[in-house]
Motif scaffolding. Structure first.
Motif, short mmCIF file in Angstrom:
data_model
loop_
_atom_site.label_atom_id
_atom_site.label_comp_id
_atom_site.label_asym_id
_atom_site.label_seq_id
_atom_site.Cartn_x
_atom_site.Cartn_y
_atom_site.Cartn_z
N LEU A 4 10.36 -2.39 34.76
CA LEU A 4 9.70 -2.02 33.34
C LEU A 4 9.05 -0.89 33.57
O LEU A 4 8.35 -0.59 34.40
N LEU A 5 9.46 0.07 32.82
CA LEU A 5 8.84 1.45 32.79
C LEU A 5 7.91 1.35 31.54
O LEU A 5 8.10 1.24 30.35
N CYS A 27 16.61 -1.66 32.80
CA CYS A 27 15.30 -1.04 32.68
C CYS A 27 14.93 -1.42 31.10
O CYS A 27 15.69 -1.56 30.18
N ASP A 28 13.65 -1.96 31.12
CA ASP A 28 12.92 -1.81 29.64
C ASP A 28 11.94 -0.81 29.65
O ASP A 28 11.20 -0.62 30.53
N LEU A 29 11.63 -0.41 28.51
CA LEU A 29 10.74 0.52 28.04
C LEU A 29 9.61 0.24 27.16
O LEU A 29 9.85 -0.35 25.96
N ALA A 30 8.25 0.40 27.66
CA ALA A 30 7.10 0.19 26.80
C ALA A 30 6.58 1.32 26.89
O ALA A 30 6.25 2.19 27.64
N GLU A 35 2.19 -2.99 24.39
CA GLU A 35 3.65 -3.34 24.21
C GLU A 35 3.97 -3.85 25.63
O GLU A 35 4.72 -4.81 26.16
N ALA A 36 3.44 -3.30 26.79
CA ALA A 36 4.12 -3.38 28.20
C ALA A 36 3.49 -4.92 28.56
O ALA A 36 4.05 -5.72 29.06
N ARG A 37 1.95 -5.29 28.00
CA ARG A 37 1.74 -6.49 28.13
C ARG A 37 2.77 -7.58 27.46
O ARG A 37 2.93 -8.66 28.01
N GLY A 38 3.08 -7.36 26.35
CA GLY A 38 4.22 -8.30 25.69
C GLY A 38 5.39 -8.47 26.61
O GLY A 38 5.86 -9.49 26.80
N TYR A 39 6.05 -7.58 27.19
CA TYR A 39 6.95 -7.60 28.02
C TYR A 39 6.89 -8.41 29.18
O TYR A 39 7.67 -9.18 29.64
N LEU A 50 4.37 2.64 36.32
CA LEU A 50 3.43 2.76 35.10
C LEU A 50 2.65 4.15 35.09
O LEU A 50 2.23 4.47 36.16
N ASP A 51 2.91 4.75 33.87
CA ASP A 51 2.07 6.02 33.62
C ASP A 51 0.64 5.75 33.56
O ASP A 51 0.23 4.38 32.96
N ILE A 52 -0.15 6.53 33.95
CA ILE A 52 -1.56 6.09 33.78
C ILE A 52 -2.22 6.57 32.43
O ILE A 52 -2.77 5.53 31.73
N ASN A 53 -1.95 7.60 31.96
CA ASN A 53 -2.29 8.06 30.60
C ASN A 53 -1.42 7.64 29.50
O ASN A 53 -0.39 7.94 29.19
N LEU A 54 -1.95 6.80 28.58
CA LEU A 54 -0.97 6.18 27.60
C LEU A 54 -1.87 6.25 26.38
O LEU A 54 -3.16 6.18 26.53
N PRO A 55 -1.20 6.17 25.02
CA PRO A 55 -1.80 6.35 23.75
C PRO A 55 -2.98 5.34 23.59
O PRO A 55 -3.93 5.64 22.93
N ASP A 56 -2.81 4.02 24.17
CA ASP A 56 -3.98 3.09 23.68
C ASP A 56 -4.72 2.69 24.99
O ASP A 56 -5.46 1.37 25.04
N GLY A 57 -4.86 3.35 26.03
CA GLY A 57 -5.72 2.87 27.14
C GLY A 57 -4.87 3.56 28.51
O GLY A 57 -4.16 4.38 28.51
#
Lengths: 223, 223
Positions: A4-5, A27-30, A35-39, A50-57
DNA sequence: CACCGTGTGACAGGTCAGTGACAGATTCAA
DNA sequence: TTGAATCTGTCACTGACCTGTCACACGGTG
């Protein structure tokens, strides 16, 4: 291997996915934490990038939650700026590795594979079975020393079977390891197809894939 | 824990064995590759400690043969000289750990225990009954180490009986566990049928399914 | 001794797996 | 960019084997 990316920058994400998919990693992309939590709820992964800076947190929040729940899936963190403090705190949160952007695709792949290997408990990366030697990093299979050419999918399937040799792998589990959500609509029949193709290529190697009707497939070495 | 030590230097071997036996590890000693092969055929071990230089060959050859047969017993290699090349090639052959002589007894014991723990973790919920080992996740049943092929239904039934071993399972309960609403209209007789089939496959395993007329069935280990 | 629950062999679906052919997608080399 | 070669996955058909029914034998119980 199912990965999961979690990354919001589309062009980075796409480049990574193309590279990894090409070498047989599903690969799945969130693009957001949500979205990631959903996956993650939908299905288990072998590795998470896992990227650190994401739009919602922050990716680190997701990581912390996962670890708090006892989820030990290997996680590799990505970020642009990475001070020493960031590094230490990230690892302390339970990340297994990290990479500073911009990074080399090959390095990412190598590290992801290392995490996967470690998770599988394999020290060396070459596995000998009967007259076969299988090298997941070099993507080479040899039968009595002679290289056997495998396609991407054949290789992924064989890797799954070899890493779980002796155990029955249900068709569903194989399917999850082989195909990502993008490969939507692929029939379960595809597994049977690839099993057949693999069997042909493994012929005469003392290694065989056993069918257990209704249960799955099992790779074993001949007695 | 059952351990096989393959080592030709008697005083080293004795010191190790005394130490390990004292802390509750059952040790067998083989002084040659040949002898080791004999032991390995006779019974399974939890951990193997394997010297590389032996009077009649190399420990690495034994290791390679074991892995080629699909044997994944954790192996710790011992040797006096250990170059980087040796190290890499040994691990690539499938060794799980290595130790350079002379070594500290405590370290050996700690590492052996670590290997054992990991192995047990992998086995997870494996259940041993008489001469049977049943692994629900791998969907594998072994009788004296030899895999027994079970069909889907046989497997479900055996799992039910094993999880409730010692207590009587009524035919109704077994029925509910085996068949869903989809499988409507299946006669109760089917249970008897599968019990019979299972009994045949369990023959000679010190495990038997007892019939309690009018009450149900009970799986037990022979006294 | 009769009855009822259980054991078991044979058999007929029916479901699931194997396979060849084919079309679309992808890769690779000019 | 084009075209050839290869990889991918679908479809349809065949075949194998699991499944569960039936019928009948067996055996303990009252």
């Amino acid at each position: 291997m199912r990965l999961l990316l979690v990354e919001d920058t589309l062009d980075v994400a796409e480049a990574v996915i193309i590279r990894l998919e090409r070498s047989g990693i599903a690969c799945d992309l969130a693009r957001t934490v949500e979205e990631a939590r959903g996956y993650l709820e939908a299905q288990p992964y072998d590795v998470i990038v896992l990227d650190i800076n994401l739009p919602d947190g922050l990716g680190t929040d997701l990581l912390r939650d996962m670890r708090a729940k006892g989820d030990r899936t290997p996680v590799m963190m990505l970020t642009a700026q990475f001070s020493v403090d960031d590094r230490v705190s990230t690892l302390n949160l339970g990340a297994d590795d990290y990479l500073v952007k911009p990074f080399d695709q090959r390095e990412l792949e190598a590290r992801v594979r290392a995490l996967y290997r470690r998770e599988q408990g394999d020290k060396g990366n070459e596995i000998t079975l009967g007259t076969l030697t299988f090298n997941p990093t070099a993507k080479v299979l040899r039968k009595e020393g002679v290289p056997v050419t495998l396609t991407r999918r054949e290789f992924s399937l064989l890797e799954l079977l070899i890493r779980n040799r002796g155990s029955v792998m249900s068709k569903d589990r194989l399917y999850e390891g082989l195909f990502s959500f993008n490969d939507a609509e692929v029939g379960l029949n595809a597994i049977e197809l690839y099993i057949g193709r693999l069997r042909k290529k493994l012929a005469g190697s003392k290694v065989h894939i056993e069918t257990l009707r209704g249960l799955g497939y099992k790779l074993d070495v001949d007695a």
